[in-house]
Design a protein around this motif. Structure first.
Motif, PDB file in Angstrom:
ATOM      1  N   LEU A 272       0.854  -1.186   0.000  1.00  0.00           N
ATOM      2  CA  LEU A 272       0.000   0.000   0.000  1.00  0.00           C
ATOM      3  C   LEU A 272       0.888   1.232   0.000  1.00  0.00           C
ATOM      4  O   LEU A 272       1.910   1.263   0.679  1.00  0.00           O
ATOM      5  N   GLU A 273       0.482   2.226  -0.763  1.00  0.00           N
ATOM      6  CA  GLU A 273       1.272   3.455  -0.850  1.00  0.00           C
ATOM      7  C   GLU A 273       0.307   4.637  -0.914  1.00  0.00           C
ATOM      8  O   GLU A 273      -0.694   4.598  -1.626  1.00  0.00           O
TER       9      GLU A 273
ATOM     10  N   GLY B 229      -2.935  19.028  -1.058  1.00  0.00           N
ATOM     11  CA  GLY B 229      -3.803  18.883   0.103  1.00  0.00           C
ATOM     12  C   GLY B 229      -4.721  17.666   0.076  1.00  0.00           C
ATOM     13  O   GLY B 229      -5.502  17.474   0.994  1.00  0.00           O
ATOM     14  N   LYS B 230      -4.648  16.847  -0.958  1.00  0.00           N
ATOM     15  CA  LYS B 230      -5.451  15.622  -1.028  1.00  0.00           C
ATOM     16  C   LYS B 230      -4.525  14.419  -1.031  1.00  0.00           C
ATOM     17  O   LYS B 230      -3.404  14.488  -1.525  1.00  0.00           O
ATOM     18  N   TRP B 231      -5.027  13.314  -0.494  1.00  0.00           N
ATOM     19  CA  TRP B 231      -4.254  12.086  -0.432  1.00  0.00           C
ATOM     20  C   TRP B 231      -4.746  11.101  -1.479  1.00  0.00           C
ATOM     21  O   TRP B 231      -5.946  10.932  -1.667  1.00  0.00           O
ATOM     22  N   TYR B 232      -3.793  10.463  -2.136  1.00  0.00           N
ATOM     23  CA  TYR B 232      -4.088   9.467  -3.167  1.00  0.00           C
ATOM     24  C   TYR B 232      -3.413   8.154  -2.776  1.00  0.00           C
ATOM     25  O   TYR B 232      -2.320   8.158  -2.206  1.00  0.00           O
ATOM     26  N   HIS B 233      -4.076   7.046  -3.074  1.00  0.00           N
ATOM     27  CA  HIS B 233      -3.602   5.734  -2.643  1.00  0.00           C
ATOM     28  C   HIS B 233      -3.400   4.805  -3.833  1.00  0.00           C
ATOM     29  O   HIS B 233      -4.167   4.846  -4.792  1.00  0.00           O
ATOM     30  N   ASN B 234      -2.376   3.990  -3.747  1.00  0.00           N
ATOM     31  CA  ASN B 234      -2.113   2.955  -4.744  1.00  0.00           C
ATOM     32  C   ASN B 234      -2.013   1.616  -4.028  1.00  0.00           C
ATOM     33  O   ASN B 234      -1.460   1.536  -2.927  1.00  0.00           O
ATOM     34  N   ILE B 235      -2.513   0.588  -4.683  1.00  0.00           N
ATOM     35  CA  ILE B 235      -2.345  -0.780  -4.213  1.00  0.00           C
ATOM     36  C   ILE B 235      -1.478  -1.456  -5.273  1.00  0.00           C
ATOM     37  O   ILE B 235      -1.976  -1.860  -6.324  1.00  0.00           O
ATOM     38  N   ASN B 236      -0.182  -1.525  -5.010  1.00  0.00           N
ATOM     39  CA  ASN B 236       0.791  -1.999  -5.988  1.00  0.00           C
ATOM     40  C   ASN B 236       1.085  -3.481  -5.787  1.00  0.00           C
ATOM     41  O   ASN B 236       1.697  -3.873  -4.787  1.00  0.00           O
ATOM     42  N   ALA B 237       0.650  -4.300  -6.738  1.00  0.00           N
ATOM     43  CA  ALA B 237       0.935  -5.729  -6.680  1.00  0.00           C
ATOM     44  C   ALA B 237       2.370  -5.969  -7.112  1.00  0.00           C
ATOM     45  O   ALA B 237       2.883  -5.293  -7.998  1.00  0.00           O
ATOM     46  N   TRP B 238       3.042  -6.929  -6.483  1.00  0.00           N
ATOM     47  CA  TRP B 238       4.410  -7.256  -6.871  1.00  0.00           C
ATOM     48  C   TRP B 238       4.613  -8.748  -7.083  1.00  0.00           C
ATOM     49  O   TRP B 238       5.652  -9.189  -7.556  1.00  0.00           O
ATOM     50  N   LYS B 239       3.591  -9.547  -6.753  1.00  0.00           N
ATOM     51  CA  LYS B 239       3.673 -10.993  -6.982  1.00  0.00           C
ATOM     52  C   LYS B 239       2.267 -11.526  -7.190  1.00  0.00           C
ATOM     53  O   LYS B 239       1.338 -11.119  -6.508  1.00  0.00           O
ATOM     54  N   LEU B 240       2.134 -12.467  -8.124  1.00  0.00           N
ATOM     55  CA  LEU B 240       0.837 -13.032  -8.477  1.00  0.00           C
ATOM     56  C   LEU B 240       1.016 -14.532  -8.659  1.00  0.00           C
ATOM     57  O   LEU B 240       1.838 -14.968  -9.448  1.00  0.00           O
ATOM     58  N   ASP B 241       0.261 -15.322  -7.884  1.00  0.00           N
ATOM     59  CA  ASP B 241       0.341 -16.785  -7.972  1.00  0.00           C
ATOM     60  C   ASP B 241      -1.045 -17.355  -8.167  1.00  0.00           C
ATOM     61  O   ASP B 241      -2.003 -16.891  -7.524  1.00  0.00           O
ATOM     62  N   LYS B 242      -1.137 -18.373  -9.040  1.00  0.00           N
ATOM     63  CA  LYS B 242      -2.412 -19.074  -9.183  1.00  0.00           C
ATOM     64  C   LYS B 242      -2.657 -19.863  -7.921  1.00  0.00           C
ATOM     65  O   LYS B 242      -1.764 -20.545  -7.420  1.00  0.00           O
ATOM     66  N   LYS B 243      -3.864 -19.749  -7.415  1.00  0.00           N
ATOM     67  CA  LYS B 243      -4.218 -20.486  -6.214  1.00  0.00           C
ATOM     68  C   LYS B 243      -4.416 -21.943  -6.594  1.00  0.00           C
ATOM     69  O   LYS B 243      -5.032 -22.245  -7.606  1.00  0.00           O
ATOM     70  N   GLN B 244      -3.885 -22.839  -5.774  1.00  0.00           N
ATOM     71  CA  GLN B 244      -4.034 -24.265  -6.021  1.00  0.00           C
ATOM     72  C   GLN B 244      -5.420 -24.675  -5.551  1.00  0.00           C
ATOM     73  O   GLN B 244      -5.681 -24.767  -4.368  1.00  0.00           O
ATOM     74  N   GLY B 245      -6.313 -24.897  -6.495  1.00  0.00           N
ATOM     75  CA  GLY B 245      -7.691 -25.231  -6.164  1.00  0.00           C
ATOM     76  C   GLY B 245      -7.933 -26.718  -6.159  1.00  0.00           C
ATOM     77  O   GLY B 245      -7.021 -27.530  -6.241  1.00  0.00           O
TER      78      GLY B 245
END
Length: 124
Positions: free
Chosen positions: A70-71, A77-93
């Motif tokens: 999270l960043e 005067g306003k705040w902005y947010h980023n949700i920066n992904a850095w790793k992506l894995d397929k969930k073992q279903g």
């Protein structure tokens, strides 16, 4: 701050690119997942630069584990947010579980040995 969440990819947005004021090229790729909680939430993640290739091989409907940071930043005067992904894995279903063992059949029982009362394998 590094966090992780599991969910299903709901939408993969079109890649964006441009040139910064400093003259550097940039690109980003965003995607939305829906979490697997009692009250599911939709979250939009951003992949910047070379990280955008992390989505290669994924499609909408895939269950994934996303590691992200999270960043927040302030601008005028306003705040902005980023949700920066850095790793992506397929969930073992369930589809990736090994096959169950074959059903038990009566012919799988070995025959009983012949009755030899004088010979015994027991040492006592």
């Amino acid at each position: 701050m590094s966090l992780q969440v599991t969910g299903k990819i709901q939408q993969i947005l079109k890649p964006e690119s441009g040139v910064s004021r400093a003259g550097k090229e940039w690109k980003k790729q965003e995607f939305v997942i829906e979490t697997e909680e009692q009250f599911p939430r939709k979250v939009c993640f951003t992949l910047f630069g070379d990280k955008s290739s992390l989505l290669d091989g994924f499609s909408e409907g895939d269950e994934v584990d996303v590691s992200f940071n999270l960043e927040s930043r302030e601008f005028n005067g306003k705040w902005y947010h980023n949700i920066n992904a850095w790793k992506l894995d397929k969930k073992q279903g369930e589809g990736s579980l090994p096959e169950p063992p074959p059903e038990f059949r009566p012919e799988d029982i070995p025959p009983e040995p012949a009755d030899d009362s004088d010979s015994s394998d027991l040492p006592f």
